[in-house]
Write a protein that holds these residues in place. Structure first.
Motif, PDB file in Angstrom:
ATOM      1  N   ARG A 427       0.275  -1.082  -0.088  1.00  0.00           N
ATOM      2  CA  ARG A 427      -0.368   0.308  -0.261  1.00  0.00           C
ATOM      3  C   ARG A 427       0.976   1.498   0.140  1.00  0.00           C
ATOM      4  NH1 ARG A 427      -4.859  -2.083   4.183  1.00  0.00           N
ATOM      5  NH2 ARG A 427      -4.596  -4.524   3.885  1.00  0.00           N
ATOM      6  N   THR A 428       0.313   2.548  -0.630  1.00  0.00           N
ATOM      7  CA  THR A 428       1.268   3.729  -0.863  1.00  0.00           C
ATOM      8  C   THR A 428       0.998   4.288   1.152  1.00  0.00           C
ATOM      9  OG1 THR A 428      -0.453   5.000  -1.665  1.00  0.00           O
ATOM     10  CG2 THR A 428       0.715   3.707  -3.675  1.00  0.00           C
ATOM     11  N   PRO A 429       1.824   5.831   0.766  1.00  0.00           N
ATOM     12  CA  PRO A 429       1.083   6.485   1.575  1.00  0.00           C
ATOM     13  C   PRO A 429       0.045   7.052   0.818  1.00  0.00           C
ATOM     14  CG  PRO A 429       3.596   6.408   1.234  1.00  0.00           C
ATOM     15  CD  PRO A 429       2.776   6.008   0.059  1.00  0.00           C
ATOM     16  N   PHE A 430      -1.024   7.112   0.784  1.00  0.00           N
ATOM     17  CA  PHE A 430      -1.961   7.727   0.586  1.00  0.00           C
ATOM     18  C   PHE A 430      -3.008   6.830   0.385  1.00  0.00           C
ATOM     19  CE2 PHE A 430       1.004   9.637  -1.969  1.00  0.00           C
ATOM     20  CZ  PHE A 430       1.864  10.769  -1.575  1.00  0.00           C
ATOM     21  N   HIS A 431      -2.822   5.475   0.497  1.00  0.00           N
ATOM     22  CA  HIS A 431      -4.161   3.848   0.352  1.00  0.00           C
ATOM     23  C   HIS A 431      -4.543   5.188   1.119  1.00  0.00           C
ATOM     24  CE1 HIS A 431      -5.172   0.454   0.100  1.00  0.00           C
ATOM     25  NE2 HIS A 431      -5.602   0.353   0.863  1.00  0.00           N
ATOM     26  N   GLY A 446       1.360  -6.300  -6.430  1.00  0.00           N
ATOM     27  CA  GLY A 446       1.146  -6.950  -5.208  1.00  0.00           C
ATOM     28  C   GLY A 446       1.041  -4.740  -4.671  1.00  0.00           C
ATOM     29  N   TRP A 447       1.307  -3.485  -5.922  1.00  0.00           N
ATOM     30  CA  TRP A 447       0.725  -2.325  -5.639  1.00  0.00           C
ATOM     31  C   TRP A 447      -0.724  -2.407  -5.566  1.00  0.00           C
ATOM     32  CZ3 TRP A 447       3.558   0.326  -2.390  1.00  0.00           C
ATOM     33  CH2 TRP A 447       5.403   0.455  -3.096  1.00  0.00           C
ATOM     34  N   GLU A 448      -1.271  -1.634  -4.397  1.00  0.00           N
ATOM     35  CA  GLU A 448      -2.599  -1.411  -4.430  1.00  0.00           C
ATOM     36  C   GLU A 448      -2.475   0.399  -5.019  1.00  0.00           C
ATOM     37  OE1 GLU A 448      -5.645  -2.803  -3.761  1.00  0.00           O
ATOM     38  OE2 GLU A 448      -4.747  -5.209  -3.232  1.00  0.00           O
ATOM     39  N   ARG A 449      -3.297   0.265  -6.531  1.00  0.00           N
ATOM     40  CA  ARG A 449      -3.409   1.735  -6.735  1.00  0.00           C
ATOM     41  C   ARG A 449      -4.823   1.891  -6.993  1.00  0.00           C
ATOM     42  NH1 ARG A 449       1.019   1.355 -11.247  1.00  0.00           N
ATOM     43  NH2 ARG A 449       0.076   0.327 -12.713  1.00  0.00           N
TER      44      ARG A 449
END
Length: 816
Positions: A427-431, A446-449
């Motif tokens: 997850r990115t810091p903005f998830h 694997g990244w949620e975008r």
């Protein structure tokens, strides 16, 4: 076991059809000292119980090329080796039971023509003519491939093994590899023990190939490499003999998750059910050899019930065999091939997702050629092991994902389809900020975008179709915001690799086509090229200081791109570090992007201070950030890099400041539709290792007047003779049809290629595609003077063609 050598050029681990194919093809190239070790007997893992379906058409041109090679090889193998392979070109039929599936198989048929595969779309009546036993009452259409076939899996493997032996390979059964010795980034040899435990030893090896099938993950760990795959139970039944049954085509009914094969007067019915059963979570039993798994008739019963309706004669036929055997599946349903990123002499060919027989010939040929030349023979990005992320070797992740991937083989292959299992890992810091604002997430590597943003009250989920999906207008609104006002989207998943040290400049000038001898703060768009001038990576490089640079790569190629750099370091004094997770990145794009940044920062964003292609450190709200003035959407804009600790603050500051300006949060679908309007290339689709940088229209990004760099000679040669292919942008003249990729390109009535990518151009008002057209000896005017059509699901649609971007061809908007 004195006949086992102490040293070999290559040790192949695993004697299934894949390992035998690799040995066969290496010896065909003249390799000596090839040793293949099989823990039990050849074919005793998965190969022996494979269904043996041999199809030509795969999802991309190169995968189709490999599948076609397999069936051509198997056709000649019996004559070469004297081993009967049972190979028959009986043809295959795929039938659709819905309009959506009909569109899918007709699009596949169009793609087949572009790839040079013989194919015919057929009506339900024609299906019945070719497969008389079928109930076609609810069939909407079919596709007929006359050169598809079937074979005897075990004998194909044994024929390949015999061919390898005839050319000097040593193929040894009942020898288990127990350990792999390593020295830095190289393996030095393998430890082995005989099945009876009476003998053991060590073989020094220049290279090791992991062809261990469902043991591939475990063997990979021994070698220090990540091979993500998991075994699942795979079911089929074989009927008793059916009176009067003659040779039939292979039949696939994906809407009922089933395939059918006639064999010696019996019918084999197999299934790729939506909810699979992973197997051997605690490891595969050491005694496993030609083993079957326990029957689970309840699990298979719905498939059999549908089959008896589809083929009524089955209701009267007895069941001779109910079979359950393990097959290995990967996280994305594509097999693993190539040089493992963690080591420099460990190769992988494993995880074939139930298509090992039809893939083995081509995969063995491609890997052997890669090993021989030290570079890929053509683009193998779909299956290159370096696409796998390190975390994907996690056993819990593989257990969860494998439940889905088996069923996806026969699921509707809708565009933009997202995996449902094993989500939320990266997850990115903005998830959470994005979810709060209505983001609908997709996943890549694997990244949620955030792919698109739902309106208030709208369901936050994909409703899949081959037509306009439920998010089409949402993405169009995001697209317009970026073109007409200002949009913001999360780019944190893009790879960030720091290159630093006293030789950073010299090193990057060696592996990049562009000139990296630039001042600090300058951003350079460039490619890593191979010796043929093909594109291995498409990146931006920002000089941070005299000794430090930041290389930004696509999310899924970060590992591959970092590995490419590490393998070419040589004597250069540099340190290469993945810093992707250290910074969040927000892109602020659109005509009012500067206005928004001026509201949250005292810094100067004018052309005088921060022109296009430069970066600067800024204050943002109460924190700090670095802004890069670049764009992948073709508008004025900045990518804002902020430490993960201050990312939440940066998002809230920008979002709040944008409320009275109409700032719109945007997703990845918007980014792709904007970039294709601008004609920006997408790595892995429009540009690959086999696409020469000049043919790709990216010669401007290569500076041949600097010191020598990888690929320089090939670039100069291609500049001298001119491009052999030209990348064109196409716009359909009809605003209704949609393009995705692989649709055939028709020039003056002849099929000449296929689209490498496609999307809808909301500003240009029609679907846009990009693709290569052969042009050897032709001028640009000749190419543009032709008439073009795109084959969309069997319908030829007229298209305008351009070498320049159809949107803002002079890039005036990005530089205002």
């Amino acid at each position: 076991m004195s006949d086992l050598p102490n040293k070999a050029r290559v040790v192949i681990i695993g004697g299934g059809v894949i390992g035998c194919s690799v040995a066969y093809h290496l010896t065909k190239l003249g390799w000596k000292d090839v040793v293949l070790l099989e823990r039990k007997q050849l074919t005793s893992g998965t190969t022996w119980h494979a269904a043996g379906l041999i199809a030509q058409l795969r999802a991309t041109a190169n995968m189709t090329k490999l599948a076609k090679y397999s069936q051509e090889l198997y056709g000649a193998l019996e004559e070469e080796t004297g081993v009967a392979t049972g190979f028959k070109r009986c043809g295959s039929i795929t039938v659709a039971l819905t309009e959506e599936r009909k569109e899918e198989i007709f699009r596949q048929a169009a793609m087949a023509r572009a790839f040079g595969v013989e194919v015919e779309e057929i009506s339900p009546e024609e299906v019945k003519t070719r497969y008389e036993h079928l109930n076609v009452g609810d069939v909407t259409a079919g596709v007929w491939l006359p050169k598809d076939g079937q074979g005897d899996p075990a004998n194909i493997a044994l024929a390949l093994a015999k061919g390898a032996r005839q050319r000097g390979a040593l193929v040894k059964e009942r020898i288990k590899v127990t350990g792999i010795a390593k020295d830095g980034r190289r393996v030095t040899g393998v430890d082995w023990v005989s099945d009876d435990g009476q003998s053991q030893g060590h073989i020094e090896a220049d290279m090791v190939v992991n062809c261990a099938g469902m043991w591939g993950h475990e063997v990979g760990r021994m070698a220090g490499v990540n091979v993500p795959l998991h075994a699942c139970e795979h079911f089929y039944i074989v009927t008793e003999g059916i009176t009067g049954l003659t040779q039939m085509p292979v039949l696939r009914v994906p809407d009922e998750c089933a395939y059918y094969k006639e064999d010696a007067g019996k019918i084999l019915i197999g299934a790729f059910e939506p909810n699979a059963k992973p197997w051997a979570m605690n490891g595969i039993p050491d005694t496993f050899e030609f083993d079957q798994l326990p029957e689970d008739f309840d699990h298979f019963e719905p498939i059999l019930e549908a089959a008896c309706n589809r083929m009524p004669m089955l209701a009267e036929a007895g069941i001779h065999t109910f079979f359950n055997g393990p097959e290995s599946f990967t996280p994305d349903d594509a097999y693993h091939l190539g040089l493992a990123p963690e080591m420099d002499n460990v190769w992988v060919a494993a995880g074939f997702n139930s298509i090992g027989i039809q893939s083995a010939g081509g995969a063995g040929m491609a890997l052997a050629q890669w090993m021989e030349d030290g570079q890929k023979p053509f683009d193998l990005g779909d299956v290159d092991i370096s696409r796998m992320q390190p975390f994907q070797g996690n056993k819990h992740y593989l257990f969860e994902r494998s439940k889905e991937t088996l069923g996806l083989l026969y699921a509707d292959h809708f565009p933009y389809r997202q995996k449902a299992t094993a989500r939320g890992v990266r997850r990115t810091p903005f998830h959470h900020h994005l979810l709060e604002q209505g983001a609908v997430m997709g996943e890549i590597g694997g990244w949620e975008r955030a792919n698109w943003f739902a309106d208030e009250g709208q369901e936050r989920e994909y409703q899949y179709s081959w037509k306009r999906q439920n998010w089409f207008e949402n993405s169009a609104a995001e697209h317009r915001a970026v073109r007409e006002n200002v949009g913001m989207y999360d780019m944190s998943s893009f790879g960030k690799i720091r290159v630093e040290g006293p030789d950073a400049e010299i090193f990057l000038n060696y592996i990049c086509g562009a000139n990296l001898s630039v001042p600090a703060g300058k951003i350079v768009y460039t490619q890593f090229l191979n010796t043929r001038g093909g594109i291995e990576a498409d990146v931006t490089v920002t000089r941070l200081s005299e000794t430090a640079y930041l290389v930004v790569t696509p999310a899924v190629t970060r590992l591959a791109d970092q590995t490419w750099m590490m393998r070419h370091v040589g004597d250069h004094q540099v340190v290469i570090t993945d810093v992707t997770a250290g910074e969040g990145v927000l892109a602020v794009m659109g005509p009012n992007a500067r206005k928004l940044l001026q509201k949250v920062s005292p810094n100067d964003f004018s052309n005088a201070v921060n022109p296009f292609g430069t970066a600067q450190e800024i204050e943002l709200g109460m924190g700090l950030a670095r802004v890069h003035r670049v764009t992948y959407v073709g508008e004025l804009g900045w990518e804002i890099y902020v430490g993960a600790d201050m990312a939440g603050h940066a998002f809230e500051t920008l979002h709040e400041a944008g409320q009275d300006m109409g700032l719109k949060l945007c997703g990845m679908h918007m980014m792709d539709s904007c970039r294709i309007e601008k004609g920006f290339r997408h790595f892995g689709h429009d540009i690959t290792c086999e696409d020469n940088v000049i043919d790709a229209g990216l010669g401007f990004a290569v500076k041949t007047d600097k010191a020598d760099f990888i690929g320089r000679t090939a670039v100069l040669e291609r500049k001298e003779v001119g491009p052999k292919n030209r990348m064109l942008q196409f716009k359909l003249t009809d605003a209704e049809p949609l393009l995705f990729h692989n649709e055939p390109i028709i020039r003056d009535g002849e099929y000449v290629g296929y689209l490498s990518s496609g999307n809808y151009g909301h500003t240009l008002g029609a679907a846009i595609g990009m693709g290569y057209v052969p042009c050897e000896g032709e001028s640009a005017a000749d190419v543009l003077g032709a008439t073009y059509e795109i084959d969309v699901c069997g319908v030829k649609v007229k298209a305008e063609a351009s070498l320049k971007s159809m949107y803002d061809p002079k890039s005036e908007r990005v530089k205002v």
